[in-house]
Design a protein around this motif. Sequence first.
Motif, PDB file in Angstrom:
ATOM      1  N   PRO A   1       0.823  -1.225   0.000  1.00 55.39           N
ATOM      2  CA  PRO A   1       0.000   0.000   0.000  1.00 55.39           C
ATOM      3  C   PRO A   1       0.856   1.275   0.000  1.00 55.39           C
ATOM      4  O   PRO A   1       1.945   1.313   0.571  1.00 55.39           O
ATOM      5  CB  PRO A   1      -0.793  -0.114   1.307  1.00 55.39           C
ATOM      6  CG  PRO A   1      -0.723  -1.564   1.685  1.00 55.39           C
ATOM      7  CD  PRO A   1       0.609  -2.034   1.201  1.00 55.39           C
ATOM      8  N   ILE A   2       0.329   2.309  -0.635  1.00 53.74           N
ATOM      9  CA  ILE A   2       1.012   3.596  -0.730  1.00 53.74           C
ATOM     10  C   ILE A   2      -0.018   4.710  -0.752  1.00 53.74           C
ATOM     11  O   ILE A   2      -1.135   4.550  -1.259  1.00 53.74           O
ATOM     12  CB  ILE A   2       1.911   3.651  -1.984  1.00 53.74           C
ATOM     13  CG1 ILE A   2       2.610   5.027  -2.105  1.00 53.74           C
ATOM     14  CG2 ILE A   2       1.133   3.324  -3.248  1.00 53.74           C
ATOM     15  CD1 ILE A   2       3.654   5.079  -3.224  1.00 53.74           C
ATOM     16  N   ALA A   3       0.348   5.847  -0.181  1.00 55.92           N
ATOM     17  CA  ALA A   3      -0.510   7.040  -0.211  1.00 55.92           C
ATOM     18  C   ALA A   3       0.311   8.240  -0.650  1.00 55.92           C
ATOM     19  O   ALA A   3       1.502   8.348  -0.334  1.00 55.92           O
ATOM     20  CB  ALA A   3      -1.102   7.301   1.174  1.00 55.92           C
TER      21      ALA A   3
ATOM     22  N   VAL B   1      -4.351  10.438  -2.796  1.00 56.35           N
ATOM     23  CA  VAL B   1      -4.727   9.178  -3.441  1.00 56.35           C
ATOM     24  C   VAL B   1      -4.123   8.040  -2.637  1.00 56.35           C
ATOM     25  O   VAL B   1      -3.054   8.172  -2.045  1.00 56.35           O
ATOM     26  CB  VAL B   1      -4.269   9.099  -4.917  1.00 56.35           C
ATOM     27  CG1 VAL B   1      -5.050  10.063  -5.778  1.00 56.35           C
ATOM     28  CG2 VAL B   1      -2.776   9.357  -5.052  1.00 56.35           C
ATOM     29  N   PHE B   2      -4.827   6.906  -2.621  1.00 59.09           N
ATOM     30  CA  PHE B   2      -4.411   5.727  -1.860  1.00 59.09           C
ATOM     31  C   PHE B   2      -4.542   4.516  -2.769  1.00 59.09           C
ATOM     32  O   PHE B   2      -5.536   4.369  -3.480  1.00 59.09           O
ATOM     33  CB  PHE B   2      -5.301   5.543  -0.633  1.00 59.09           C
ATOM     34  CG  PHE B   2      -5.455   6.788   0.203  1.00 59.09           C
ATOM     35  CD1 PHE B   2      -4.583   7.051   1.232  1.00 59.09           C
ATOM     36  CD2 PHE B   2      -6.469   7.703  -0.072  1.00 59.09           C
ATOM     37  CE1 PHE B   2      -4.713   8.195   2.000  1.00 59.09           C
ATOM     38  CE2 PHE B   2      -6.609   8.856   0.684  1.00 59.09           C
ATOM     39  CZ  PHE B   2      -5.729   9.099   1.723  1.00 59.09           C
ATOM     40  N   GLY B   3      -3.539   3.648  -2.737  1.00 57.44           N
ATOM     41  CA  GLY B   3      -3.614   2.466  -3.578  1.00 57.44           C
ATOM     42  C   GLY B   3      -2.442   1.539  -3.327  1.00 57.44           C
ATOM     43  O   GLY B   3      -1.919   1.465  -2.229  1.00 57.44           O
TER      44      GLY B   3
ATOM     45  N   ASP C   1      -0.844   5.727 -12.099  1.00 54.78           N
ATOM     46  CA  ASP C   1      -2.047   6.176 -12.804  1.00 54.78           C
ATOM     47  C   ASP C   1      -2.923   7.032 -11.908  1.00 54.78           C
ATOM     48  O   ASP C   1      -3.493   8.044 -12.361  1.00 54.78           O
ATOM     49  CB  ASP C   1      -2.850   4.972 -13.310  1.00 54.78           C
ATOM     50  CG  ASP C   1      -2.163   4.271 -14.474  1.00 54.78           C
ATOM     51  OD1 ASP C   1      -1.309   4.907 -15.125  1.00 54.78           O
ATOM     52  OD2 ASP C   1      -2.474   3.089 -14.711  1.00 54.78           O
ATOM     53  N   LEU C   2      -3.024   6.654 -10.635  1.00 51.17           N
ATOM     54  CA  LEU C   2      -3.823   7.441  -9.693  1.00 51.17           C
ATOM     55  C   LEU C   2      -3.236   8.839  -9.526  1.00 51.17           C
ATOM     56  O   LEU C   2      -3.964   9.833  -9.472  1.00 51.17           O
ATOM     57  CB  LEU C   2      -3.885   6.731  -8.337  1.00 51.17           C
ATOM     58  CG  LEU C   2      -4.658   5.405  -8.291  1.00 51.17           C
ATOM     59  CD1 LEU C   2      -4.463   4.723  -6.942  1.00 51.17           C
ATOM     60  CD2 LEU C   2      -6.141   5.634  -8.554  1.00 51.17           C
ATOM     61  N   GLN C   3      -1.910   8.904  -9.457  1.00 51.02           N
ATOM     62  CA  GLN C   3      -1.264  10.212  -9.308  1.00 51.02           C
ATOM     63  C   GLN C   3      -1.521  11.102 -10.513  1.00 51.02           C
ATOM     64  O   GLN C   3      -1.826  12.287 -10.376  1.00 51.02           O
ATOM     65  CB  GLN C   3       0.247  10.035  -9.116  1.00 51.02           C
ATOM     66  CG  GLN C   3       0.977  11.360  -8.904  1.00 51.02           C
ATOM     67  CD  GLN C   3       2.286  11.475  -9.668  1.00 51.02           C
ATOM     68  OE1 GLN C   3       2.665  10.556 -10.392  1.00 51.02           O
ATOM     69  NE2 GLN C   3       2.960  12.593  -9.519  1.00 51.02           N
ATOM     70  N   LYS C   4      -1.391  10.527 -11.697  1.00 51.16           N
ATOM     71  CA  LYS C   4      -1.594  11.316 -12.913  1.00 51.16           C
ATOM     72  C   LYS C   4      -3.041  11.789 -13.031  1.00 51.16           C
ATOM     73  O   LYS C   4      -3.305  12.939 -13.405  1.00 51.16           O
ATOM     74  CB  LYS C   4      -1.185  10.494 -14.131  1.00 51.16           C
ATOM     75  CG  LYS C   4       0.327  10.311 -14.227  1.00 51.16           C
ATOM     76  CD  LYS C   4       0.702   9.272 -15.251  1.00 51.16           C
ATOM     77  CE  LYS C   4       2.212   9.016 -15.198  1.00 51.16           C
ATOM     78  NZ  LYS C   4       2.624   7.872 -16.022  1.00 51.16           N
ATOM     79  N   ASN C   5      -3.981  10.921 -12.703  1.00 52.94           N
ATOM     80  CA  ASN C   5      -5.390  11.305 -12.792  1.00 52.94           C
ATOM     81  C   ASN C   5      -5.747  12.394 -11.789  1.00 52.94           C
ATOM     82  O   ASN C   5      -6.526  13.300 -12.087  1.00 52.94           O
ATOM     83  CB  ASN C   5      -6.281  10.081 -12.562  1.00 52.94           C
ATOM     84  CG  ASN C   5      -6.215   9.092 -13.707  1.00 52.94           C
ATOM     85  OD1 ASN C   5      -5.851   9.447 -14.828  1.00 52.94           O
ATOM     86  ND2 ASN C   5      -6.536   7.832 -13.445  1.00 52.94           N
ATOM     87  N   ALA C   6      -5.169  12.314 -10.592  1.00 53.45           N
ATOM     88  CA  ALA C   6      -5.463  13.305  -9.544  1.00 53.45           C
ATOM     89  C   ALA C   6      -4.566  14.523  -9.635  1.00 53.45           C
ATOM     90  O   ALA C   6      -4.797  15.512  -8.941  1.00 53.45           O
ATOM     91  CB  ALA C   6      -5.307  12.662  -8.165  1.00 53.45           C
ATOM     92  N   GLN C   7      -3.526  14.439 -10.491  1.00 48.96           N
ATOM     93  CA  GLN C   7      -2.561  15.533 -10.664  1.00 48.96           C
ATOM     94  C   GLN C   7      -1.917  15.934  -9.322  1.00 48.96           C
ATOM     95  O   GLN C   7      -1.839  17.109  -8.980  1.00 48.96           O
ATOM     96  CB  GLN C   7      -3.226  16.739 -11.338  1.00 48.96           C
ATOM     97  CG  GLN C   7      -3.735  16.432 -12.745  1.00 48.96           C
ATOM     98  CD  GLN C   7      -4.328  17.642 -13.441  1.00 48.96           C
ATOM     99  OE1 GLN C   7      -4.929  18.506 -12.824  1.00 48.96           O
ATOM    100  NE2 GLN C   7      -4.150  17.707 -14.750  1.00 48.96           N
ATOM    101  N   ILE C   8      -1.463  14.930  -8.605  1.00 47.91           N
ATOM    102  CA  ILE C   8      -0.753  15.175  -7.351  1.00 47.91           C
ATOM    103  C   ILE C   8       0.644  15.678  -7.669  1.00 47.91           C
ATOM    104  O   ILE C   8       1.385  15.066  -8.437  1.00 47.91           O
ATOM    105  CB  ILE C   8      -0.661  13.884  -6.503  1.00 47.91           C
ATOM    106  CG1 ILE C   8      -2.055  13.338  -6.184  1.00 47.91           C
ATOM    107  CG2 ILE C   8       0.150  14.129  -5.239  1.00 47.91           C
ATOM    108  CD1 ILE C   8      -2.837  14.146  -5.189  1.00 47.91           C
ATOM    109  N   ALA C   9       1.023  16.809  -7.078  1.00 47.64           N
ATOM    110  CA  ALA C   9       2.334  17.413  -7.331  1.00 47.64           C
ATOM    111  C   ALA C   9       2.884  17.967  -6.025  1.00 47.64           C
ATOM    112  O   ALA C   9       2.226  17.942  -4.981  1.00 47.64           O
ATOM    113  CB  ALA C   9       2.202  18.513  -8.382  1.00 47.64           C
ATOM    114  N   ALA C  10       4.109  18.474  -6.085  1.00 47.30           N
ATOM    115  CA  ALA C  10       4.735  19.078  -4.905  1.00 47.30           C
ATOM    116  C   ALA C  10       3.973  20.341  -4.502  1.00 47.30           C
ATOM    117  O   ALA C  10       3.437  21.051  -5.366  1.00 47.30           O
ATOM    118  CB  ALA C  10       6.188  19.412  -5.206  1.00 47.30           C
ATOM    119  N   PRO C  11       3.899  20.606  -3.188  1.00 48.85           N
ATOM    120  CA  PRO C  11       4.463  19.864  -2.063  1.00 48.85           C
ATOM    121  C   PRO C  11       3.563  18.691  -1.666  1.00 48.85           C
ATOM    122  O   PRO C  11       2.377  18.870  -1.440  1.00 48.85           O
ATOM    123  CB  PRO C  11       4.528  20.898  -0.942  1.00 48.85           C
ATOM    124  CG  PRO C  11       3.379  21.821  -1.235  1.00 48.85           C
ATOM    125  CD  PRO C  11       3.269  21.881  -2.732  1.00 48.85           C
ATOM    126  N   ALA C  12       4.152  17.513  -1.621  1.00 47.34           N
ATOM    127  CA  ALA C  12       3.393  16.312  -1.275  1.00 47.34           C
ATOM    128  C   ALA C  12       4.298  15.342  -0.538  1.00 47.34           C
ATOM    129  O   ALA C  12       5.521  15.381  -0.692  1.00 47.34           O
ATOM    130  CB  ALA C  12       2.833  15.654  -2.540  1.00 47.34           C
TER     131      ALA C  12
END
Length: 254
Positions: free
Chosen positions: A193-195, A208-210, A217-228
Amino acid sequence: MNTEAKLTLVGAGPGDPELITLKGLKAIQSAAVILYDALINEALLDHAHPTCLKVFVGKRAGHHYKQQGEINEMIVGYARAMGHVVRLKGGDPFVFGRGHEEMEYVSSHGIPSTYIPGISSALSVPGLAGIPITKRLINESFMVVTGTLKDGSLSKDIKAAAQSNTTAIILMGINKLDQIIEIFKNERGGNEPIALIQQGSLPQEKSVFGTLSAISDLQKNAQIAAPAIIIIGQVVKEKIEQKSYLINQKFQTT
């Protein structure tokens, strides 16, 4: 206001302005000058004295408004000219914040300094998102690692974290997520697991959690970027199972 030359290094916490310590808030209120970073919540500056000089010296994702050497010199210059300087840094200044370097520099110039801890995002953001960084019978430790070194390379400690059963909390690593995923997949498998949590504790937080196999793919769809921040380990499964339970409950009641 105190005109004695001194530095107070203050940790501002993960972003929510109410998560600063009372001692940190009192330091802000007594400052003649505040040098503040990009990751602090500027609402904290509203607590400063009306005559306080507020100077932005932020650094974010490799883009430095001021170089560290300049910041060091500014602290000394302002302290000698105006008295009490507060250096306001996001999270805790002793957790990958270079705060101790600044204290050493001003001390070498004969200026006293004080450290006021802040709540590190490494400890608080997972919990605020519903992830315990330790849980009985699941893990026995956690490791906080920087994802990116000064030269831009990936920290060797990433592999050390992957080879253990520890909860890995990785700061400043979102731009190297693909490399981190591959290292952990090789050691723990694709189902680990990773968040990913961006701007944790703030109203604009995204997460995002998966699993390691699905997270890109979850990161790209949610557009998670810095700061994270990145959290890897079985404790994240607690959040994934909770979300699944809530979804199932929703379908059962509709």
